[in-house]
Design an enzyme around this catalytic site. Structure first.
Site, PDB file in Angstrom:
ATOM      1  CD  GLN A   1      -0.670   8.176  -0.113  1.00 44.78           C
ATOM      2  OE1 GLN A   1      -0.443   8.491   1.044  1.00 44.78           O
ATOM      3  NE2 GLN A   1      -1.327   7.065  -0.413  1.00 44.78           N
TER       4      GLN A   1
ATOM      5  CD  GLU B   1      -4.919   3.167   2.478  1.00 40.58           C
ATOM      6  OE1 GLU B   1      -4.578   4.036   1.649  1.00 40.58           O
ATOM      7  OE2 GLU B   1      -4.516   3.147   3.663  1.00 40.58           O
TER       8      GLU B   1
ATOM      9  CG  ASP C   1     -11.112  11.316   1.995  1.00 39.32           C
ATOM     10  OD1 ASP C   1     -10.849  12.386   1.412  1.00 39.32           O
ATOM     11  OD2 ASP C   1     -10.906  11.137   3.209  1.00 39.32           O
ATOM     12  N   GLY C   2     -11.259   8.572   4.170  1.00 39.08           N
ATOM     13  CA  GLY C   2     -11.794   8.365   5.518  1.00 39.08           C
ATOM     14  C   GLY C   2     -12.766   9.456   5.927  1.00 39.08           C
TER      15      GLY C   2
ATOM     16  CG  ASP D   1      -1.797   3.321  10.735  1.00 38.20           C
ATOM     17  OD1 ASP D   1      -1.568   2.266  10.124  1.00 38.20           O
ATOM     18  OD2 ASP D   1      -0.906   4.172  10.977  1.00 38.20           O
TER      19      ASP D   1
ATOM     20  CB  THR E   1       0.131   9.899   5.546  1.00 35.90           C
ATOM     21  OG1 THR E   1      -1.103  10.546   5.200  1.00 35.90           O
ATOM     22  CG2 THR E   1       0.282   8.658   4.673  1.00 35.90           C
ATOM     23  CG  ASP E   2       3.542  12.569   9.390  1.00 33.49           C
ATOM     24  OD1 ASP E   2       4.303  11.686   8.924  1.00 33.49           O
ATOM     25  OD2 ASP E   2       3.378  12.773  10.598  1.00 33.49           O
TER      26      ASP E   2
ATOM     27  N   PRO F   1      -3.049  13.287   0.750  1.00 33.72           N
ATOM     28  CG  PRO F   1      -3.128  10.975   0.359  1.00 33.72           C
ATOM     29  CD  PRO F   1      -2.304  12.207   0.056  1.00 33.72           C
TER      30      PRO F   1
HETATM   31  N1  SAM Z   1       1.997   4.303  10.650  1.00 31.57           N
HETATM   32  C1  SAM Z   1       2.244   5.219   9.596  1.00 31.57           C
HETATM   33  C2  SAM Z   1       2.610   6.551  10.190  1.00 31.57           C
HETATM   34  O1  SAM Z   1       2.543   6.655  11.414  1.00 31.57           O
HETATM   35  O2  SAM Z   1       3.021   7.445   9.463  1.00 31.57           O
HETATM   36  C3  SAM Z   1       1.032   5.301   8.693  1.00 31.57           C
HETATM   37  C4  SAM Z   1       0.939   4.087   7.922  1.00 31.57           C
HETATM   38  S1  SAM Z   1      -0.398   3.852   6.864  1.00 31.57           S
HETATM   39  C5  SAM Z   1       0.482   3.237   5.515  1.00 31.57           C
HETATM   40  C6  SAM Z   1      -1.008   5.402   6.345  1.00 31.57           C
HETATM   41  C7  SAM Z   1      -2.139   5.243   5.361  1.00 31.57           C
HETATM   42  O3  SAM Z   1      -3.040   6.346   5.402  1.00 31.57           O
HETATM   43  C8  SAM Z   1      -1.656   5.164   3.897  1.00 31.57           C
HETATM   44  O4  SAM Z   1      -1.918   3.880   3.398  1.00 31.57           O
HETATM   45  C9  SAM Z   1      -2.480   6.243   3.178  1.00 31.57           C
HETATM   46  O5  SAM Z   1      -2.867   5.871   1.883  1.00 31.57           O
HETATM   47  C10 SAM Z   1      -3.675   6.377   4.124  1.00 31.57           C
HETATM   48  N2  SAM Z   1      -4.421   7.625   3.989  1.00 31.57           N
HETATM   49  C11 SAM Z   1      -3.915   8.876   3.804  1.00 31.57           C
HETATM   50  N3  SAM Z   1      -4.933   9.769   3.686  1.00 31.57           N
HETATM   51  C12 SAM Z   1      -6.096   9.066   3.815  1.00 31.57           C
HETATM   52  C13 SAM Z   1      -7.484   9.418   3.808  1.00 31.57           C
HETATM   53  N4  SAM Z   1      -7.848  10.689   3.641  1.00 31.57           N
HETATM   54  N5  SAM Z   1      -8.399   8.438   3.995  1.00 31.57           N
HETATM   55  C14 SAM Z   1      -8.017   7.140   4.183  1.00 31.57           C
HETATM   56  N6  SAM Z   1      -6.714   6.735   4.178  1.00 31.57           N
HETATM   57  C15 SAM Z   1      -5.773   7.688   4.021  1.00 31.57           C
END
Ligand code: SAM
Length: 286
Positions: free
Chosen positions: A34, A109, A141-142, A159, A161-162, A166
């Site tokens: 990212q 994460e 990866d979740g 929690d 990303t949109d 990923p």
């Molecule tokens: N609160 C924020 C929002 O509402 O947009 C999200 C914050 S948090 C930083 C989002 C996290 O999701 C990021 O650290 C990103 O790396 C993680 N993420 C994205 N895709 C993922 C996946 N497939 N598995 C695990 N974590 C993931």
């Protein structure tokens, strides 16, 4: 030298952007997964954006982190094991660690750089929670974690990303189905589902899938100033219908017993958050 402005491009194609003056850029790089930037803004404090989308802002993050955490935990009333998917900035983790009755917190994460630079530059958000002995921090990866894990959790908080980069896979049915399999009986999953006024399909898509997987599928709302466009929706999926109907008196007792103060969450706000305005109700499939 003129100030730099960081543009949020989430709705650019639809003709709408937000820009933040960056009085200081502390860190900026492509993490390999990212585009990450951390900067200081005079109004919202220290902020982090991923792929041009605001993730967290120092001055308003408490709204989102308190509502994503305390609503499911206090509705459930006896959480021992909690799973966080995403949450790299540590804000959900901070709020989860405030519940002394929780015995184990697993956080999955995908991008270690987000957590590393959040610990370094956004320590006010995690507030030491990464050092909590109950934490099992997994970089993965979740979707893979929930598919391979054999553990059960009372609450799962996504929690993410949109659905960009990923994060796309965290809005797919396979992820929700495997996450459901990780829920202990009476458990609940909550998901970050965007701002319905601008991102209605994100909410509709999740609730459509939740309706095929859970006997109760809805959302609740909270307004976070830097998640622009009105209230944000938090998806809610469970087979325990009683969790939504927990009386406010019971929530008051549980909140008092938890023994910590908040800046947004109250038992009354908790109950009110499930009262949805008509335009949000219209986002929920019939
Ligand atoms: N609160 C924020 C929002 O509402 O947009 C999200 C914050 S948090 C930083 C989002 C996290 O999701 C990021 O650290 C990103 O790396 C993680 N993420 C994205 N895709 C993922 C996946 N497939 N598995 C695990 N974590 C993931």
């Amino acid at each position: 030298m003129s100030a730099r402005w960081i543009v949020e491009s989430l709705h650019e194609t639809e003709g709408f952007t937000t820009s933040y003056r960056a009085d200081k850029v502390l860190y900026e790089e492509n993490t390999g997964q990212q585009q990450l930037v951390i900067f200081d803004n005079p109004i919202f404090g220290r902020m982090m954006a991923l792929d041009g989308v605001t993730q967290v802002a120092e001055k308003d993050e408490f709204v989102y982190h308190e509502m994503m955490t305390h609503v499911p935990v206090l509705a459930h009333g006896n959480v021992k094991k909690l799973l966080i998917i995403g949450g790299g900035d540590g804000g959900i983790l901070r709020e989860a660690t405030r519940h002394k009755s929780i015995e184990k917190i697993t956080m999955v994460e995908i991008d270690p750089a987000v957590t590393d630079f959040s610990k370094k530059h956004l320590s006010m958000v995690s507030a030491g929670a990464f050092d909590d002995p109950r934490l099992d921090l997994v970089f993965a990866d979740g979707t893979v974690f929930v598919a391979e894990s054999k553990e059960s959790y009372d609450v799962i908080i996504v929690d993410s990303t949109d659905p960009i980069g990923p994060g796309v896979v965290l809005f797919e049915e396979a992820f929700y189905r495997n996450a459901r399999a990780r829920l202990a009986p009476g458990g609940v999953i909550v998901t970050q589902n965007g701002v319905p006024f601008l991102q209605s399909t994100e909410l509709t898509g999740t609730i459509e899938k939740f309706r095929r997987l859970f006997s109760v599928a809805t959302c609740y709302l909270a307004t976070i100033p830097t998640y622009v466009g009105g209230p944000m929706a938090m998806g809610w999926g469970t087979d325990d219908a009683s969790l939504i109907d927990v009386p406010v008196e019971t929530l008051r007792t549980r909140f008092a017993a938890a023994g910590f103060d908040t800046r947004y969450y109250t038992p009354e706000v908790h109950k009110a958050a499930f009262a949805l305005p008509r335009y949000v109700l219209k986002c929920l499939p019939a």
